[in-house]
Motif scaffolding. Structure first.
Motif, short mmCIF file in Angstrom:
data_model
loop_
_atom_site.label_atom_id
_atom_site.label_comp_id
_atom_site.label_asym_id
_atom_site.label_seq_id
_atom_site.Cartn_x
_atom_site.Cartn_y
_atom_site.Cartn_z
N LYS A 1 0.84 -1.19 0.00
CA LYS A 1 0.00 0.00 0.00
C LYS A 1 0.89 1.26 0.00
N LEU B 1 1.79 5.02 -2.41
CA LEU B 1 1.49 6.32 -1.81
C LEU B 1 2.70 7.23 -2.02
N PRO B 2 2.49 8.54 -1.90
CA PRO B 2 3.63 9.44 -2.16
C PRO B 2 4.86 9.09 -1.34
N VAL B 3 4.65 8.70 -0.09
CA VAL B 3 5.83 8.44 0.74
C VAL B 3 6.61 7.26 0.19
N LEU C 1 0.68 15.72 -3.18
CA LEU C 1 0.10 14.40 -2.90
C LEU C 1 0.27 14.03 -1.43
N MET C 2 1.42 14.40 -0.89
CA MET C 2 1.70 14.06 0.50
C MET C 2 0.64 14.71 1.41
N SER D 1 -2.66 13.00 1.05
CA SER D 1 -2.71 11.66 1.65
C SER D 1 -2.71 11.75 3.17
N SER E 1 0.22 10.10 4.55
CA SER E 1 0.16 8.65 4.38
C SER E 1 -0.97 7.97 5.11
N GLY F 1 -4.09 8.08 3.06
CA GLY F 1 -3.85 7.27 1.87
C GLY F 1 -3.89 5.79 2.17
N LEU F 2 -3.35 5.43 3.32
CA LEU F 2 -3.31 4.03 3.73
C LEU F 2 -4.74 3.50 3.90
#
Lengths: 304, 449, 302
Positions: free
Chosen positions: B286, B290-292, C140-141, C144, C147, C150-151
């Motif tokens: 996942k 994602l960006p990270v 995007l960060m 999200s 994260s 986003g997760l």
């Protein structure tokens, strides 16, 4: 005061051994930019070779003179350990040169695991201890007290100094040394100008192994005990020494070795022996973080 | 000179070199006699056999290699990914099915007269899966973010000891201690990571190694808390809703009327570990899209370019370090609960080296590759323990277990030379403009690496 | 003379020393808003060092790099910010940034200065499309939820990702790489890699695009395409461009403003047409490399 001087002598002795091992790390890093992780185990292997040769000479062949026996062990041990150094580079590192950057390091870790287990297998897992040799001491009066200097400590410092002088001459004033320095600057360019890079790298490994061999012999003489697992900690400390002095720099490696030896000795003498390795490892971390190019290393400018 | 002549020459050279290497380390063995003195045992026969074997090996290899090279098909650039072989596509699903069925398979093997189910579950199932979990955790740091961490075992240790202390000393439930252990490990990851992550490449590797050694030395020396060398024992076993999983009366197995056997607890632990591993897998996959996660991979490819695009590489590195440490902490918590005993012996550098080896040999960033490498390396060396049959060949003194780590080290070197980029070196993009032709809808776990 | 009337970036007494070596010595010039500015000079003149100072990869030894978003800032305001210990003004329009006080990633993400590199730096193992998505990291960060959102697959993030995807696609159309979107960036031919690097820089939504020798290694046809591309980018997005270039045909063709430096010192600063005939510039190039002078005068040997 005498206690301090005594610790100074002990620290310098230990530091000489670290310095000799550190040179192997620093030369290899300088020339191919890789941490030869197996170098500590080459040192351990060398200590074993020295032990066995010494026993063979004194027990099987009945060489009576201690000096002669040690001299033969020194020369033969250097030759045999160099062979190991050459073979390891040939088989485990050369095929990976120019490959993906982690590959040689992983191969070196594999080699380190192989070597220590190989020695465990062929020589058994127990500590090998030798009766003390060269333990006569010179007592030097200092002020109200006195300090002692064992023959073996003197031997270690003298041998280290002589070897460093020889090494310095080789690197500065021989075609081999010139080739090494050229490869250090730019391997591709050196090879375009006719330097045999493979041969130079091989010889670098051989020189590193030969010095590790001397370190192994001196370790054996000093402590009189060695085990298959003795490669790791001295290896990491010697690497620390190389980094502390500035990796790639020969005088740096020696200086770093002496400093690590002194720090470790004084830490044990004045604080607590339990955390002496913590001290060494902490210094490694601190130096890398605050002084990444070491004491005598060239600063590394990031190329954008 | 003919081919055979050349081969003979290299064989002779190899044999001579082997003789040189084997003298004196193999030829003369040091042993301590009764009066505690070192004596030498001569083993010239063994030495010459060794040299002859190496010589013969080199001879054959030199003859065979040109034939093999001629037969090998021209290599495809690893980057231009050919569509994966159908088997590759289904491999994760087959693997997952096998993993879920493993306790049953193990019982079946045991029933059929093979080694006991307990041993199979523990030595193979749980041990390999622990390394898969650790490998997947470290894969985030080394494989995705490209940060070589040689001290991963420190986080494993932090997880194990914190979970042990939390459950034993503070009486917390394992189910609370498990996430706390992960969080504590992640916290340590941040703490250690902050000063060291400015370093590049090999330096980072050595500093992380140094930190792991410091952690281990503290575990040894801080006796009141950690128990020193002796470690911590009788760590409570996990329970399920307060019910024990052992076969004693009142435990779940006896409540539902199963015959007493220690296998239930083990099977339970196995499934717990499997769940943790799959959780790690899911989170990693996942995060990758994602960006990270994309920033991690970009950082592995080119850190300077990342900075020019406004990516703060320090925080990005820290996030990778802490995420990896979190899963290491989970693995540690599992380990201490499973063994109900922890000691510094389990957290030596060798463990870090083994985990890094699994990640790199698997193929950096490839979750499936890491799993395969764990099975091959850990399962393979574990199998060696079983080869008692070899005693018939080499005599009764032959102990195959002694060769375990020797062969492990050798395998690391050989695998690196054979495949420097690891077993699976193709990378599955995290996003596509055009959907891949002839690919089923990705379902969990997808074939993505 | 837009660079004097409406400066976007003002380089003030910039100096950079490496040990004893002075790479850039007391250099001042301005980059006009909406201009294409060329920074030229013989090899080793310090051009890339200037770039590295502007983009934060080097910390200048001394000097000021003031960048203004959305309008011209009075010199007084610049001085006021310089006297404070702040690195930027917040909220005001026009907004002012002191680049020499900012780390490289903040220069890219806050001050919105994007760059390319002399020896191309793509994420070679990632696909062309992924390269452009990574460039939109900051947006995007945030979307999200760092994260966590986003997760959990929040729709807000999915919408942001879709938008990033569309922007990337648009840029791929512009640089003609849409057909190779799913190929690893490292597999592209050289000229395409250069274009991709420019597209990637543009995906960060910059106000100033710094190009370090964008035409290096390109053939004539590719150079001409590049010229068209850069003009198009400027016209479509209004971004200001600062470029280092050795190919004088490209420089003279597209630049509104040319700054010439030699040994870290400015020797000329004017329109392309006047710089071309400046005797100091010709001498600087003659002293180094005949070919480059030949190119700069647009014909055979003088």
């Amino acid at each position: 005061m005498d206690y301090f001087l005594q610790q100074l002598i002990n620290g310098l002795t230990l530091g000489s051994i670290y310095g000799l091992i550190a040179i192997g790390y620093t030369m290899v890093y300088g020339i191919i930019g890789m941490v030869n992780f197996a170098h500590g185990d080459v040192f351990m292997l060398a200590a074993f070779i020295a032990l066995i040769l010494f026993l063979a000479l004194t027990q099987l062949l009945g060489v009576g003179s201690l000096g002669l026996a040690l001299l033969i062990v020194l020369v033969l041990g250097m030759a045999l350990t160099s062979l190991w150094g050459w073979v390891i580079e040939r088989l485990a590192y050369r095929p990976l040169r120019g490959s993906f950057r982690l590959a040689p390091l992983i191969s070196a870790i594999g080699m380190s695991i192989f070597l220590s287990n190989f020695v465990q297998l062929v020589q058994g897992p127990r500590n090998k201890s030798l009766e003390p040799i060269l333990s006569n001491v010179l007592v030097i009066p200092v002020g109200s007290g006195s300090i002692t200097l064992a023959e073996k400590q003197l031997l270690i410092m003298v041998v280290t100094a002589v070897l460093l002088a020889v090494l310095w001459y080789v690197v500065r004033h021989t075609p081999l040394g010139r080739a090494q320095r050229a490869c250090e600057q730019d391997r591709k360019m050196a090879s375009l100008l006719g330097v045999d890079v493979d041969r130079t790298v091989s010889l670098t490994f051989i020189m590193g192994a030969a010095l590790a061999s001397v370190a192994g012999l001196l370790w054996m003489t000093y402590y009189g005990v060695v085990s298959f697992s003795d490669g790791f900690v001295p290896g990491v400390k010697a690497f620390t020494a190389a980094v502390l002095g500035g990796i790639g720099s020969l005088p740096g490696a020696v200086l770093g070795g002496l400093l690590i030896g002194l720090i470790e000795t004084f830490w044990s003498a004045y604080f607590t022996i339990d955390y002496k390795d913590v001290a060494a490892f902490s210094i490694l971390a601190i130096v890398l973080i605050f002084l990444p190019s070491g004491l005598l290393g060239r600063p590394d400018v990031e190329k954008v | 000179m003919g081919k055979a002549g050349d081969a003979f020459k290299s064989a002779l050279l190899a044999a001579l070199v082997t003789l040189g290497l084997a003298f004196p380390i193999v030829a003369l063995r040091t042993d301590t006699n009764l009066s505690n003195q070192l004596v030498l045992t001569e083993r010239w026969g063994l030495t010459f056999i060794l040299a002859a074997v190496v010589g013969a090996g080199v001879f054959l290899l030199t003859l065979v290699r040109p034939v093999l090279a001629a037969r090998a098909t021209p290599k495809v650039s690893s980057r231009t990914a050919a569509p994966p072989h159908p088997f590759r596509r289904y491999l994760p699903r087959i693997g997952l099915a096998l993993l879920i069925a493993f306790p049953l398979i193990a019982s079946g093997i045991a029933a059929a007269g093979g080694p006991g189910a307990l041993k199979l579950l523990d030595n193979y199932g749980i041990q390999i899966l622990t390394y898969v979990l650790l490998g997947w955790g470290l894969n985030i740091v080394v494989g995705l973010a490209g940060l070589l961490d040689l001290g991963y075992v420190a986080f494993y240790a932090v997880g194990a000891y914190s979970s042990a202390l939390l459950t034993k000393t503070f009486g917390l439930s394992f189910w609370l201690a498990l996430p706390l252990a992960g969080i504590l490990a992640a916290f340590w990851g941040l703490l250690i990571g902050f000063p060291v992550l400015r370093l590049r490449g090999d330096y980072l590797a050595i500093v992380t190694l140094a930190f792991a050694e410091i952690v281990r030395l503290v575990l040894i020396n801080w006796v009141p808390v950690t128990g020193g060398y002796a470690g911590l024992s009788s760590i409570p076993k996990p329970t399920l809703f307060g019910y024990s999983l052992g076969s004693e009366p009142g435990g779940i197995p006896s409540l539902i009327g199963l015959p007493p056997s220690p296998v239930y607890r083990l099977a339970f632990m196995y499934y717990l570990l499997l769940a943790l591993a799959l959780f790690t897998y899911w989170v990693t996959q996942k995060l990758r899209s994602l960006p990270v996660g994309r920033a991690w991979e970009a950082m592995r490819e080119d850190e300077i370019a990342c900075r020019s695009l406004g990516i703060n590489t320090v925080t990005t590195k820290l996030s990778a370090f802490a995420t990896g440490a979190f899963f290491g902490g989970l693995a540690g918590a599992f380990f201490s609960a499973h063994q109900s005993f922890v000691s510094p012996k389990s957290f030596e550098f060798m463990e870090s080296a083994v985990i890094v080896a699994i990640v790199v040999l698997g193929g950096l960033g490839s979750a499936v590759g890491v799993a395969i490498a764990a099975v091959v390396m850990i399962g393979g060396t574990e199998l060696l323990r079983e080869l008692d049959a070899l005693k018939a060949v080499f005599g009764n003194d032959f102990d195959p277990a002694q060769y375990r780590m020797l062969l492990f080290g050798l395998a690391m070197v050989l695998l690196m030379i054979w495949r420097p980029k690891g077993l699976i070196s193709t990378r599955e993009p995290t996003v596509r403009l055009k959907p891949q032709p002839a690919r089923g809808a990705p379902s969990f776990p997808s074939a993505a690496e | 003379m837009r660079w004097l009337a409406q400066p976007l970036l003002t380089v003030d007494h910039l100096s950079m020393r490496f040990g004893g070596l002075v790479a850039v010595n007391d250099l001042s010039f301005t980059v006009g808003r909406g201009d294409i500015t060329a920074l030229i000079g013989p090899n080793g003149a310090g051009k890339t060092t200037v770039f590295n100072c502007i983009t934060g990869f080097y910390k200048p030894t001394s000097g000021r790099l003031a960048l203004a978003h959305g309008g011209t800032v009075a010199p007084k305001a610049v001085d006021a910010l310089t006297r404070s210990d702040q690195r930027r003004t917040h909220g005001a329009t026009p907004e002012l940034f002191l680049l020499e006080r900012m780390p490289d990633h903040a220069i890219a993400s806050e001050a919105r200065v994007a760059r390319t590199f002399q020896n191309i730096r793509l994420f070679a193992g990632m696909t062309v499309l992924e390269n452009l998505i990574v460039a939109q990291h900051k947006t995007l960060m945030k979307a999200s939820g760092f994260s966590l959102g986003g997760l959990l697959g929040l729709s807000k993030y999915r919408a942001a990702e879709r938008k990033a995807f569309e922007l990337a696609k648009a840029w791929l159309e512009v640089v003609g790489l849409i057909d190779r979107a799913d190929d690893p960036a490292g597999d592209l031919p050289y000229g395409a890699q250069r274009r991709l690097e420019i597209a990637r820089a543009m995906c960060t939504n910059p106000v100033l695009l710094c190009l370090d020798e964008p035409a290096a290694g390109l053939n004539n046809k590719e150079s001409a395409e590049l010229t068209r591309l850069l003009r198009g980018i400027r016209e479509q997005t209004g971004v200001s461009i600062l470029l280092i270039e050795h190919d004088m045909s490209v420089v003279m063709d597209i630049s509104d403003h040319v700054v010439v430096i030699e040994y870290g010192v400015k020797i000329a600063d004017d329109t392309a047409a006047s710089v071309k005939n400046d005797p100091k510039v010709i001498a600087a190039y003659l002293g180094v490399d005949d070919d480059e002078v030949a190119l700069s005068t647009g014909g055979g040997p003088p």
